[in-house]
Design a protein around this motif. Sequence first.
Motif, PDB file in Angstrom:
ATOM      1  N   VAL A  60       0.844  -1.215   0.000  1.00  0.00           N
ATOM      2  CA  VAL A  60       0.000   0.000   0.000  1.00  0.00           C
ATOM      3  C   VAL A  60       0.873   1.257   0.000  1.00  0.00           C
ATOM      4  CG1 VAL A  60      -1.653   1.302   1.405  1.00  0.00           C
ATOM      5  CG2 VAL A  60      -2.020  -1.123   0.993  1.00  0.00           C
ATOM      6  N   ILE A  62       3.305   1.667  -1.834  1.00  0.00           N
ATOM      7  CA  ILE A  62       3.770   1.884  -3.217  1.00  0.00           C
ATOM      8  C   ILE A  62       2.611   2.159  -4.173  1.00  0.00           C
ATOM      9  CG2 ILE A  62       4.938   0.785  -5.187  1.00  0.00           C
ATOM     10  CD1 ILE A  62       6.568  -0.774  -3.063  1.00  0.00           C
ATOM     11  N   GLU A  64      -1.919   1.913  -4.794  1.00  0.00           N
ATOM     12  CA  GLU A  64      -3.268   1.677  -4.255  1.00  0.00           C
ATOM     13  C   GLU A  64      -3.621   0.219  -4.537  1.00  0.00           C
ATOM     14  OE1 GLU A  64      -6.198   2.299  -2.823  1.00  0.00           O
ATOM     15  OE2 GLU A  64      -5.307   4.011  -1.801  1.00  0.00           O
ATOM     16  N   LEU A  65      -4.302  -0.401  -3.607  1.00  0.00           N
ATOM     17  CA  LEU A  65      -4.628  -1.825  -3.818  1.00  0.00           C
ATOM     18  C   LEU A  65      -5.514  -2.039  -5.045  1.00  0.00           C
ATOM     19  CD1 LEU A  65      -5.198  -3.134  -0.178  1.00  0.00           C
ATOM     20  CD2 LEU A  65      -3.276  -3.593  -1.672  1.00  0.00           C
ATOM     21  N   THR A  66      -6.257  -1.009  -5.433  1.00  0.00           N
ATOM     22  CA  THR A  66      -7.109  -1.153  -6.629  1.00  0.00           C
ATOM     23  C   THR A  66      -6.261  -1.374  -7.884  1.00  0.00           C
ATOM     24  OG1 THR A  66      -7.184   1.251  -6.592  1.00  0.00           O
ATOM     25  CG2 THR A  66      -9.177   0.109  -5.896  1.00  0.00           C
TER      26      THR A  66
END
Lengths: 244, 245
Positions: A60, A62, A64-66
């Motif tokens: 996270v 580095i 966005e999880l999306t």
Amino acid sequence: MITHKLSDTSDIQWYMFGRDPQKPEKIIDTNQYLMVSNGEALLMDPGGLELFPAMLAAVVNIVELTSVNNVFASHQDPDIISSLGLWDGCLPRAVLHAPWLWEGFLRHFGMEQMRYNGLPDEGETIKLGGRDVQFVPAHYLHSSGNFHVYDPASKVLMSGDVGASLEPGNPDLFVEDFSAHCQYMEGFHQRWMPSNRAKLDWIKRVRQLDVQMMCPQHGRVFVGEQVTAFLDWFERLPVGSGIK
Amino acid sequence: MHALPKGKVCCGHPALNQKKALAWRRQKVDFTANTYLSREETIQPTMQPTHVIAATAASELAKTTAVSQQMRLTASNARAVAARAGEQGKSFKAITPFVDELAAISVSRVAEVVAWAREFSQLASRYQQVLGANNAYQKAELLLAGKRSKQLQLAQEQAAKALFESKQAQEKKLAQMVEALEALQRQLRSGNVIATLSFVEAALMPLEQRGDLNSVGEMIVASVAQIRQHNTTALKLLRSMQGNL
């Protein structure tokens, strides 16, 4: 968890995670990798359950999880992917690329939302942020269904357990003296790698690729000429030492 | 039984000396006094995680399946004995529908509760998994030190919801099982009455026919006792979880 940027071209970045100081002592140290291509991320061998909180936080930091819509498991071992059920909870739209052979086994780690892309034995190429990423066959090295990841643009090969070393203390991230490093790889490769035939088949395949950086799942990363030195050393090394 | 080292306190009770501690442990053993606790190392079930107690209760109840099937055979045997006794067994014949009914109730109730117990055991294990996920997400959030991640937040919310739903489902199933087992225990009491009636009828029969009728009564008594014993153990385990989930 230490995060290190391994490679950075204009549109592709490679990150390595490992040497977690919070890791329980008896757990083998592992390297996890993240490739980000034009904002799209591929998380490789994300690690075991114990590492999950530190890994999630590191990722996270580095991206966005999306953006993490692709996860790769080289094989089925717990240090590779036993955190799957937890990643499944926070990457519901992601695809898990893993050997077809292990689908029914890997699902034991829990996978309700992610999609499983069973990699065929001959390998597969996918697009990540518009760039090619190859899943290279590495069967029987050491698992019977096994793949590595090659990024032809960055010339990075994520080589799973091949090139792994078991070194005491807190080793550096990169191999410095190849000859001195061999002692930490020898026992591991002789015992964990079962087949000389499979080994030679893989070496032949990898020699055809332009590899500038070879990133194993344990131990140090090989750069430049060390990659060829490793292939030569591995070619000479008899494996399958468990059979007396 | 492992004795506590001298001067060692027992489970947060500093005032307990070794003798008292042993007595306390023994009391805990008695709490689930049955065959599976014959190894005294397996003490203090209340301190076991819920999914372990649930699995133990499920296993205890599963043992009653074979016994309830045996009861069905006893019912068939009772009908055969009544037929063989002819006119003299008329009074005994009047008892056989009750044996049939007891066997049918036992078989169906036991099957139902065994299935619920397995389901509950799965729910309890699932709860542990969700709890683990919840903890892992919380740890990750701490490591992120305030940095927000929508996806992580979503995962946390999902895990929290799953945790709540899992707990509710467990509580519901637990209450259902306790109620069903209590009902079964009450129904099993009629087994002793039926057995006593068999013995009374046997006493009225010619000597050569008494054995068959007595054996029906004995079989009923034995089956009822076995089912009741396993149920009692399971009930105690299940009740220990009520209010502690």
